[in-house]
Scaffold this motif. Structure first.
Motif, PDB file in Angstrom:
ATOM      1  N   PRO A 234       0.815  -1.220   0.000  1.00 24.51           N
ATOM      2  CA  PRO A 234       0.000   0.000   0.000  1.00 24.51           C
ATOM      3  C   PRO A 234       0.851   1.273   0.000  1.00 24.51           C
ATOM      4  O   PRO A 234       0.511   2.250  -0.679  1.00 24.51           O
ATOM      5  CB  PRO A 234      -0.832  -0.130   1.285  1.00 24.51           C
ATOM      6  CG  PRO A 234      -0.917  -1.603   1.522  1.00 24.51           C
ATOM      7  CD  PRO A 234       0.418  -2.140   1.097  1.00 24.51           C
ATOM      8  N   THR A 235       1.955   1.268   0.760  1.00 23.66           N
ATOM      9  CA  THR A 235       2.839   2.434   0.775  1.00 23.66           C
ATOM     10  C   THR A 235       3.517   2.602  -0.573  1.00 23.66           C
ATOM     11  O   THR A 235       3.598   3.711  -1.108  1.00 23.66           O
ATOM     12  CB  THR A 235       3.892   2.296   1.889  1.00 23.66           C
ATOM     13  OG1 THR A 235       3.244   2.244   3.154  1.00 23.66           O
ATOM     14  CG2 THR A 235       4.856   3.479   1.878  1.00 23.66           C
ATOM     15  N   ARG A 236       4.026   1.513  -1.147  1.00 20.80           N
ATOM     16  CA  ARG A 236       4.705   1.604  -2.440  1.00 20.80           C
ATOM     17  C   ARG A 236       3.757   2.146  -3.513  1.00 20.80           C
ATOM     18  O   ARG A 236       4.154   2.996  -4.321  1.00 20.80           O
ATOM     19  CB  ARG A 236       5.268   0.247  -2.875  1.00 20.80           C
ATOM     20  CG  ARG A 236       6.018   0.330  -4.202  1.00 20.80           C
ATOM     21  CD  ARG A 236       6.629  -0.990  -4.602  1.00 20.80           C
ATOM     22  NE  ARG A 236       7.846  -1.306  -3.885  1.00 20.80           N
ATOM     23  CZ  ARG A 236       9.058  -0.943  -4.277  1.00 20.80           C
ATOM     24  NH1 ARG A 236       9.224  -0.198  -5.367  1.00 20.80           N
ATOM     25  NH2 ARG A 236      10.126  -1.303  -3.591  1.00 20.80           N
ATOM     26  N   LEU A 237       2.520   1.684  -3.540  1.00 17.25           N
ATOM     27  CA  LEU A 237       1.580   2.164  -4.550  1.00 17.25           C
ATOM     28  C   LEU A 237       1.312   3.661  -4.364  1.00 17.25           C
ATOM     29  O   LEU A 237       1.277   4.424  -5.334  1.00 17.25           O
ATOM     30  CB  LEU A 237       0.274   1.380  -4.474  1.00 17.25           C
ATOM     31  CG  LEU A 237       0.357  -0.106  -4.831  1.00 17.25           C
ATOM     32  CD1 LEU A 237      -1.014  -0.768  -4.667  1.00 17.25           C
ATOM     33  CD2 LEU A 237       0.872  -0.304  -6.252  1.00 17.25           C
ATOM     34  N   ALA A 238       1.123   4.071  -3.119  1.00 16.81           N
ATOM     35  CA  ALA A 238       0.834   5.483  -2.848  1.00 16.81           C
ATOM     36  C   ALA A 238       1.996   6.377  -3.276  1.00 16.81           C
ATOM     37  O   ALA A 238       1.802   7.374  -3.990  1.00 16.81           O
ATOM     38  CB  ALA A 238       0.528   5.676  -1.362  1.00 16.81           C
ATOM     39  N   VAL A 239       3.209   6.027  -2.863  1.00 17.89           N
ATOM     40  CA  VAL A 239       4.348   6.901  -3.178  1.00 17.89           C
ATOM     41  C   VAL A 239       4.701   6.843  -4.667  1.00 17.89           C
ATOM     42  O   VAL A 239       5.207   7.825  -5.223  1.00 17.89           O
ATOM     43  CB  VAL A 239       5.578   6.575  -2.307  1.00 17.89           C
ATOM     44  CG1 VAL A 239       5.240   6.757  -0.825  1.00 17.89           C
ATOM     45  CG2 VAL A 239       6.123   5.184  -2.581  1.00 17.89           C
ATOM     46  N   THR A 240       4.425   5.723  -5.319  1.00 17.91           N
ATOM     47  CA  THR A 240       4.660   5.638  -6.767  1.00 17.91           C
ATOM     48  C   THR A 240       3.782   6.632  -7.505  1.00 17.91           C
ATOM     49  O   THR A 240       4.246   7.335  -8.415  1.00 17.91           O
ATOM     50  CB  THR A 240       4.387   4.207  -7.275  1.00 17.91           C
ATOM     51  OG1 THR A 240       5.317   3.303  -6.663  1.00 17.91           O
ATOM     52  CG2 THR A 240       4.535   4.124  -8.789  1.00 17.91           C
ATOM     53  N   ALA A 241       2.506   6.724  -7.110  1.00 17.86           N
ATOM     54  CA  ALA A 241       1.602   7.689  -7.739  1.00 17.86           C
ATOM     55  C   ALA A 241       2.045   9.116  -7.450  1.00 17.86           C
ATOM     56  O   ALA A 241       2.063   9.972  -8.349  1.00 17.86           O
ATOM     57  CB  ALA A 241       0.177   7.453  -7.240  1.00 17.86           C
ATOM     58  N   GLU A 242       2.413   9.393  -6.214  1.00 23.44           N
ATOM     59  CA  GLU A 242       2.824  10.746  -5.841  1.00 23.44           C
ATOM     60  C   GLU A 242       4.073  11.188  -6.607  1.00 23.44           C
ATOM     61  O   GLU A 242       4.144  12.308  -7.121  1.00 23.44           O
ATOM     62  CB  GLU A 242       3.105  10.789  -4.331  1.00 23.44           C
ATOM     63  CG  GLU A 242       1.875  10.569  -3.457  1.00 23.44           C
ATOM     64  CD  GLU A 242       2.207  10.223  -2.028  1.00 23.44           C
ATOM     65  OE1 GLU A 242       1.307   9.761  -1.312  1.00 23.44           O
ATOM     66  OE2 GLU A 242       3.375  10.401  -1.618  1.00 23.44           O
ATOM     67  N   ARG A 243       5.051  10.291  -6.704  1.00 24.67           N
ATOM     68  CA  ARG A 243       6.299  10.636  -7.382  1.00 24.67           C
ATOM     69  C   ARG A 243       6.111  10.729  -8.893  1.00 24.67           C
ATOM     70  O   ARG A 243       6.831  11.478  -9.567  1.00 24.67           O
ATOM     71  CB  ARG A 243       7.382   9.620  -7.014  1.00 24.67           C
ATOM     72  CG  ARG A 243       7.898   9.841  -5.600  1.00 24.67           C
ATOM     73  CD  ARG A 243       8.692   8.659  -5.064  1.00 24.67           C
ATOM     74  NE  ARG A 243       9.829   8.313  -5.906  1.00 24.67           N
ATOM     75  CZ  ARG A 243      10.982   8.975  -5.921  1.00 24.67           C
ATOM     76  NH1 ARG A 243      11.143  10.052  -5.161  1.00 24.67           N
ATOM     77  NH2 ARG A 243      11.978   8.574  -6.686  1.00 24.67           N
ATOM     78  N   ALA A 244       5.140   9.995  -9.429  1.00 20.93           N
ATOM     79  CA  ALA A 244       4.842  10.102 -10.864  1.00 20.93           C
ATOM     80  C   ALA A 244       4.312  11.494 -11.200  1.00 20.93           C
ATOM     81  O   ALA A 244       4.538  11.997 -12.310  1.00 20.93           O
ATOM     82  CB  ALA A 244       3.838   9.033 -11.280  1.00 20.93           C
ATOM     83  N   VAL A 245       3.614  12.123 -10.259  1.00 19.76           N
ATOM     84  CA  VAL A 245       3.155  13.502 -10.468  1.00 19.76           C
ATOM     85  C   VAL A 245       4.365  14.412 -10.673  1.00 19.76           C
ATOM     86  O   VAL A 245       4.429  15.196 -11.627  1.00 19.76           O
ATOM     87  CB  VAL A 245       2.309  13.996  -9.271  1.00 19.76           C
ATOM     88  CG1 VAL A 245       1.967  15.474  -9.435  1.00 19.76           C
ATOM     89  CG2 VAL A 245       1.034  13.177  -9.131  1.00 19.76           C
ATOM     90  N   LEU A 246       5.345  14.309  -9.764  1.00 25.13           N
ATOM     91  CA  LEU A 246       6.566  15.124  -9.869  1.00 25.13           C
ATOM     92  C   LEU A 246       7.294  14.875 -11.179  1.00 25.13           C
ATOM     93  O   LEU A 246       7.727  15.818 -11.855  1.00 25.13           O
ATOM     94  CB  LEU A 246       7.514  14.787  -8.723  1.00 25.13           C
ATOM     95  CG  LEU A 246       7.505  15.615  -7.447  1.00 25.13           C
ATOM     96  CD1 LEU A 246       8.673  15.206  -6.568  1.00 25.13           C
ATOM     97  CD2 LEU A 246       7.555  17.101  -7.734  1.00 25.13           C
ATOM     98  N   LEU A 247       7.437  13.613 -11.529  1.00 26.15           N
ATOM     99  CA  LEU A 247       8.189  13.264 -12.731  1.00 26.15           C
ATOM    100  C   LEU A 247       7.513  13.820 -13.977  1.00 26.15           C
ATOM    101  O   LEU A 247       8.170  14.404 -14.852  1.00 26.15           O
ATOM    102  CB  LEU A 247       8.325  11.741 -12.841  1.00 26.15           C
ATOM    103  CG  LEU A 247       9.103  11.216 -14.045  1.00 26.15           C
ATOM    104  CD1 LEU A 247      10.531  11.747 -14.040  1.00 26.15           C
ATOM    105  CD2 LEU A 247       9.115   9.683 -14.038  1.00 26.15           C
TER     106      LEU A 247
END
Length: 321
Positions: A234-247
Motif C-alpha cells: 500500500p505504501t509503495r503504490l501510494a508513493v509511486t503515484a505521488e512521485r509520478a506527479v513530480l516526474l
C-alpha cells in the motif's frame, strides 16, 4: 554495530550521519537483518547536503543528500542504503533499484510553536521557519500575515530556533514546520503543537516513507528476499503515484508541489497541489482509479499531472527541475 567497513557475512547498510538518518537506518537495518537472518553493520556516508550551506534550492535540492550514498552502493562500500523517500530524485539511478519501501509513518507536516500556538492562533507577523518552498507557499496561502523565514539545519537546530523550546538555543522564531514522521522517529513529537491537516498543507510526495536501495545485481543470499518481504505494497503504490506527479511535471524535489495518495480497497485516491512561491495562486486536483500494481499507480500520477498542466500549473509554479 557501527563501522566504516563491512565484515564478512554482514549486511553493510549505508546511512547519512545525522541523528534522524541514523535512527531511521538502524530501524531498517535491524528489520532487514532479522528477515535475512544475518548481522548488519552501519556505514556512515558524508553527503554534500551535510557539508554545503544555503537553501536547498541553491545547493541542488534534496538530491544532494542522496548522491554520495548511491556512489557508495555502486562502489560496493555498502550493500543497501536507506533514504527518506522524499529526498530521492524521481528518476532511478542506473544500476540501482528501490528494493523495499517499508510501511509509512505519519505523512503530515507538523507545526512546532512557542506557547502551544497553532496555525490559526499564531499572531500576524509571527516568524515561522521552514526550508521547504512547498511548506512556505502553503503557509503563506493559509496565513498571509505570517513572516515565513528560510532555515536549514537538523531537527534539533530547527527546534532550537523556536522561542522557549530548547534551553540555551537562539529562540528567534515563533514556530517551525517539520515533517511529523521525523519528529516521531526521533521521539521529539512532544514539540508538536499541531499536526497540520493535509487539506491545509499537502505533504511532499513520498513524505513519511523510507526507501531501501540496493544494486540491481545484488544477490547476497537472503538479502533480496528480506527486502522483498519488508516492502509494504500500500505504501509503495501510494508513493509511486505521488512521485509520478513530480516526474510528469518535470519538477524537482524542492518545487512547491504537494501530493498525497491513499489506498482505499483497490481504489487509490490521489490529490496534488501546485503553488506559486508567494502562495497567492494554488491549483489543487484530486483523481481516483483502481490500482493493484505500480504500473497503474504511476499511470494515475501521470494522468493527474496532465490535468494540472492543462489547468495552467506551469504558469503559476517554477516546474523545471
Amino acid at each position: 554495530m557501527d563501522t566504516q567497513a563491512g565484515a564478512t557475512g554482514a549486511i553493510r547498510v549505508g546511512t547519512r550521519g545525522s541523528a534522524l538518518a541514523m535512527t531511521q537506518t538502524t530501524t531498517v537495518a535491524e528489520r532487514v537483518a532479522d528477515l535475512a537472518s544475518l548481522p548488519y553493520e552501519l556505514v556512515r556516508i558524508r553527503t554534500e547536503g551535510d557539508v554545503l550551506r544555503g537553501s536547498l534550492s541553491q545547493i541542488g535540492g534534496t538530491g544532494v543528500f542522496v548522491a554520495a550514498l548511491r556512489d557508495a552502493l555502486l562502489e560496493e562500500r555498502c550493500d543497501i542504503a536507506v533514504h527518506s523517500l522524499k529526498d530521492l530524485p524521481t528518476l532511478p539511478a542506473p544500476g540501482l533499484t528501490v528494493a523495499s519501501v517499508p510501511e509509512r509513518e505519519d505523512v503530515r507536516d507538523a507545526l512546532c510553536a512557542r506557547d502551544g500556538l497553532t496555525l490559526a492562533t499564531l499572531p500576524d507577523g509571527a516568524r515561522v521557519g521552514t526550508g521547504s518552498p512547498r511548506r512556505a507557499a502553503q503557509l503563506r496561502a493559509a496565513r498571509p500575515g505570517l513572516d515565513v523565514v528560510d532555515i536549514r539545519g537538523n531537527v534539533d537546530t530547527r527546534l532550537g530556533r523556536v522561542a522557549g523550546l530548547v534551553i540555551g538555543a537562539p529562540g528567534d522564531l515563533d514556530a517551525v514546520v517539520l515533517a511529523a514522521a521525523g519528529l516521531i522517529r526521533l521521539g521529539r513529537d512532544d514539540a508538536i503543537t499541531e499536526l497540520i491537516d493535509p487539506a491545509v498543507m499537502l505533504p511532499a510526495p513520498g513524505q513519511g516513507a523510507l526507501a531501501v536501495e540496493c544494486r540491481e545485481a545484488e544477490d547476497t543470499p537472503g538479502t533480496r528476499a528480506a527486502l522483498a518481504a519488508y516492502d509494504h505494497l500500500p505504501t509503495r503504490l501510494a508513493v509511486t503515484a505521488e512521485r509520478a506527479v513530480l516526474l510528469q511535471l518535470e519538477a524537482g524535489c524542492a518545487a512547491p508541489i504537494g501530493a498525497l495518495a491513499r489506498l482505499q480497497g483497490e481504489e487509490l485516491a490521489l490529490e496534488a497541489v501546485v503553488c506559486s512561491l508567494d502562495g497567492r495562486s494554488i491549483l489543487r486536483v484530486t483523481r481516483s482509479a483502481p490500482v493493484t500494481d505500480a504500473v497503474a499507480a504511476a499511470r494515475l500520477g501521470v494522468e493527474l499531472a496532465e490535468e494540472l498542466l492543462a489547468a495552467g500549473a506551469a504558469d503559476i509554479a517554477p516546474l523545471s527541475s
